[in-house]
Write an enzyme that holds these catalytic residues in place. Structure first.
Site, PDB file in Angstrom:
ATOM      1  N   ASN A 135       0.868  -1.175   0.000  1.00 28.61           N
ATOM      2  CA  ASN A 135       0.000   0.000   0.000  1.00 28.61           C
ATOM      3  C   ASN A 135       0.907   1.228   0.000  1.00 28.61           C
ATOM      4  O   ASN A 135       1.477   1.589   1.023  1.00 28.61           O
ATOM      5  CB  ASN A 135      -0.894  -0.031   1.250  1.00 28.61           C
ATOM      6  CG  ASN A 135      -1.867   1.132   1.291  1.00 28.61           C
ATOM      7  OD1 ASN A 135      -1.834   2.014   0.433  1.00 28.61           O
ATOM      8  ND2 ASN A 135      -2.722   1.141   2.291  1.00 28.61           N
TER       9      ASN A 135
ATOM     10  N   ARG B 155      -2.227  -1.979  -3.785  1.00 27.70           N
ATOM     11  CA  ARG B 155      -3.486  -1.265  -3.617  1.00 27.70           C
ATOM     12  C   ARG B 155      -3.495  -0.108  -4.615  1.00 27.70           C
ATOM     13  O   ARG B 155      -2.536   0.666  -4.674  1.00 27.70           O
ATOM     14  CB  ARG B 155      -3.569  -0.719  -2.197  1.00 27.70           C
ATOM     15  CG  ARG B 155      -4.787   0.130  -1.999  1.00 27.70           C
ATOM     16  CD  ARG B 155      -4.751   0.815  -0.661  1.00 27.70           C
ATOM     17  NE  ARG B 155      -5.990   1.521  -0.445  1.00 27.70           N
ATOM     18  CZ  ARG B 155      -6.094   2.616   0.296  1.00 27.70           C
ATOM     19  NH1 ARG B 155      -5.051   3.110   0.896  1.00 27.70           N
ATOM     20  NH2 ARG B 155      -7.253   3.205   0.441  1.00 27.70           N
TER      21      ARG B 155
ATOM     22  N   HIS C 155     -12.475   2.203   0.074  1.00 25.96           N
ATOM     23  CA  HIS C 155     -12.354   1.168   1.120  1.00 25.96           C
ATOM     24  C   HIS C 155     -12.985  -0.147   0.660  1.00 25.96           C
ATOM     25  O   HIS C 155     -13.366  -0.978   1.483  1.00 25.96           O
ATOM     26  CB  HIS C 155     -13.079   1.577   2.431  1.00 25.96           C
ATOM     27  CG  HIS C 155     -12.458   2.714   3.172  1.00 25.96           C
ATOM     28  ND1 HIS C 155     -13.212   3.643   3.837  1.00 25.96           N
ATOM     29  CD2 HIS C 155     -11.167   3.054   3.372  1.00 25.96           C
ATOM     30  CE1 HIS C 155     -12.413   4.531   4.417  1.00 25.96           C
ATOM     31  NE2 HIS C 155     -11.166   4.192   4.137  1.00 25.96           N
TER      32      HIS C 155
ATOM     33  N   ARG D 246     -12.010  15.080   7.463  1.00 23.90           N
ATOM     34  CA  ARG D 246     -12.913  15.372   6.338  1.00 23.90           C
ATOM     35  C   ARG D 246     -14.337  15.610   6.834  1.00 23.90           C
ATOM     36  O   ARG D 246     -14.767  14.991   7.805  1.00 23.90           O
ATOM     37  CB  ARG D 246     -12.938  14.205   5.343  1.00 23.90           C
ATOM     38  CG  ARG D 246     -11.604  13.913   4.717  1.00 23.90           C
ATOM     39  CD  ARG D 246     -11.758  12.837   3.634  1.00 23.90           C
ATOM     40  NE  ARG D 246     -10.463  12.298   3.276  1.00 23.90           N
ATOM     41  CZ  ARG D 246     -10.150  11.006   3.301  1.00 23.90           C
ATOM     42  NH1 ARG D 246     -11.053  10.105   3.642  1.00 23.90           N
ATOM     43  NH2 ARG D 246      -8.943  10.618   2.968  1.00 23.90           N
TER      44      ARG D 246
ATOM     45  N   GLU E 259      -7.109  -5.696   4.758  1.00 25.68           N
ATOM     46  CA  GLU E 259      -7.092  -5.438   3.319  1.00 25.68           C
ATOM     47  C   GLU E 259      -5.941  -6.187   2.653  1.00 25.68           C
ATOM     48  O   GLU E 259      -6.049  -6.620   1.509  1.00 25.68           O
ATOM     49  CB  GLU E 259      -6.959  -3.927   3.078  1.00 25.68           C
ATOM     50  CG  GLU E 259      -8.241  -3.189   3.414  1.00 25.68           C
ATOM     51  CD  GLU E 259      -8.036  -1.747   3.839  1.00 25.68           C
ATOM     52  OE1 GLU E 259      -7.450  -1.529   4.923  1.00 25.68           O
ATOM     53  OE2 GLU E 259      -8.466  -0.845   3.113  1.00 25.68           O
TER      54      GLU E 259
END
Ligand code: ADP
Length: 399
Positions: free
Chosen positions: A8, A90, A179, A238, A384
């Protein structure tokens, strides 16, 4: 047994995990942080052993990859780099093109690059990571695992925005969702908690980035992030969903550019913006418990937004058989989980078991609801990397 690396790569970081496949055994994990700085940090942790950390200059991602490969030999994790049979990367934005992972060819590399305007921070960083590994391991094949792919099953009424149609036709403005690799993993792991005939899951991936997903029969029907990871629920920095007029209004009021305001909505808002204390919910939880009003408001606002999406997805799925919490907050904060569930308990008949909620933290998996809760609620630590390693093996036919 074959060894596969899951990667990643971010703009200044590179996270990796080395697996023995198909046994899915983690051999080591590690991270290069602050790439491009004189005081970058490289760490590698062989499974079951202590972490080794080095602080030194890491010029770029290629240097970080070289350090990783050298460390694999130095710490006797592999005898030869030939043992590595595949690398999975990723990739954040796969656009409308990809509903599954794919082997990275020159053509695919170009497509990922062309998708950069839709993910200006992420796709270039993901490509930098890929190119660094390709250079260091030229004989090894690589796979792209897209964050958006799991959401490709959404129907137009779930992914379209009601904007002029040519925005979509010409510029591909729509909801993509992110995600996806995590939501896919959670829906697969979640199956063990479903009874025969049940298939409706709401997954809450809530960490510093946060998104929810409504899943039916293993397929995503709706998700809270959009064209970018900005909308949906409130996050560490955010906003989540807000009226876009805030951008032009604030620009006129302050003289800042729309770009400046947009950056503030991404980097200075959410938990940080409301609390004024931190983007880390641990600090904000502490502040709230000590009576800081803005920390309390940040927690309430966060919980309300997640609860609103749970309600929305309950309706969208025509009911719900399982609610899953995951990621930094979902896996660790009994406090946030309670605040969220408290808001849906009356309407949905969901009840938390205080003991299990308090004890299911730091990597533990299991029920946090009572036996008589109308919908079971579970915590599942997300993974993940294992999805990346599995996809890499299946696409490259590694056995
Ligand atoms: P990312 O989106 O960067 O992958 P993570 O899923 O790792 O984020 O989540 C990190 C966030 O999780 C932290 O910023 C913090 O807000 C939250 N977090 C982690 N541990 C706890 C905890 N024990 N209690 C409350 N919040 C926590």
């Amino acid at each position: 047994m074959a060894k596969v690396i899951a990667v990643n790569a971010g703009s200044s970081s590179l996270k990796f995990k080395l697996f023995d496949m198909p046994a899915e055994k983690v051999i080591c994990s590690g991270l290069a942080e602050k790439i491009g700085h004189e005081d970058a940090i490289f760490s590698i942790k062989p499974a079951g052993k202590d972490k080794n950390e080095t602080i030194c200059a890491i010029k770029d991602h290629a240097v970080a990859v070289d350090m990783l490969l050298e460390a694999l030999i130095e710490y006797d994790i592999v005898k030869s780099l030939d043992e590595i049979k595949g690398v999975g990367h990723r990739v954040v934005q796969g656009g409308e093109e990809f509903s599954h992972s794919e082997e990275i060819t020159d053509k695919l590399e170009r497509v990922i690059e062309e998708l950069t305007p839709l993910a200006p921070l992420h796709n270039p960083a993901n490509l930098v990571g890929y190119r660094a590994f390709k250079k260091a391991l030229p004989k090894v094949k690589h796979v792209a695992v897209f964050d958006t792919a799991f959401h490709a099953t959404m129907e137009p009424q779930d992914f379209m925005y009601p904007v002029p149609y040519e925005y979509y036709e010409k510029y591909k403005v729509r909801r993509y969702g992110f995600h996806g690799t995590s939501h896919l993993y959670l829906s697969q792991q979640g199956k063990v908690y479903l009874k025969d005939g049940q298939s409706r899951i709401i997954t809450c991936h809530i960490g510093s980035g946060a998104s929810l997903c409504a899943i039916k029969n293993g397929k995503c029907v709706a998700t809270s992030m959009g064209l970018t990871p900005l909308p949906g629920v409130m996050m560490g920095t955010r906003t989540g969903d807000i009226d876009p007029s805030v951008i032009t209004y604030m620009s006129k009021q302050t003289g800042k550019t729309c770009e400046d305001i947009y950056n503030e909505l991404n980097k200075k808002s959410g938990v940080l913006g409301i609390s004024g204390v931190s983007n880390d919910t641990r600090d904000v939880e502490k502040g709230a418990l000590e009576g800081n009003e803005r920390c309390k408001l940040a927690v309430q606002l966060f919980a309300r937004r997640v609860a609103d999406y749970i309600g929305q997805y309950y309706v969208r799925l025509g009911g719900c058989d399982l609610i899953v919490f995951s990621a930094g907050i979902g896996e660790n904060s009994a406090y946030f989980r309670k605040e969220i569930i408290d808001q849906v308990s009356e309407a949905l008949g969901v009840k938390l078991d205080t003991n299990s909620n308090n004890n299911t933290i730091r990597g533990k998996e299991g029920y946090i609801s009572t036996f008589d809760s109308k919908i079971p609620v579970v915590v599942i630590p997300t993974d993940e990397e294992i999805v990346i390693a599995r996809d890499t093996c299946s696409i490259l036919k590694i056995k």
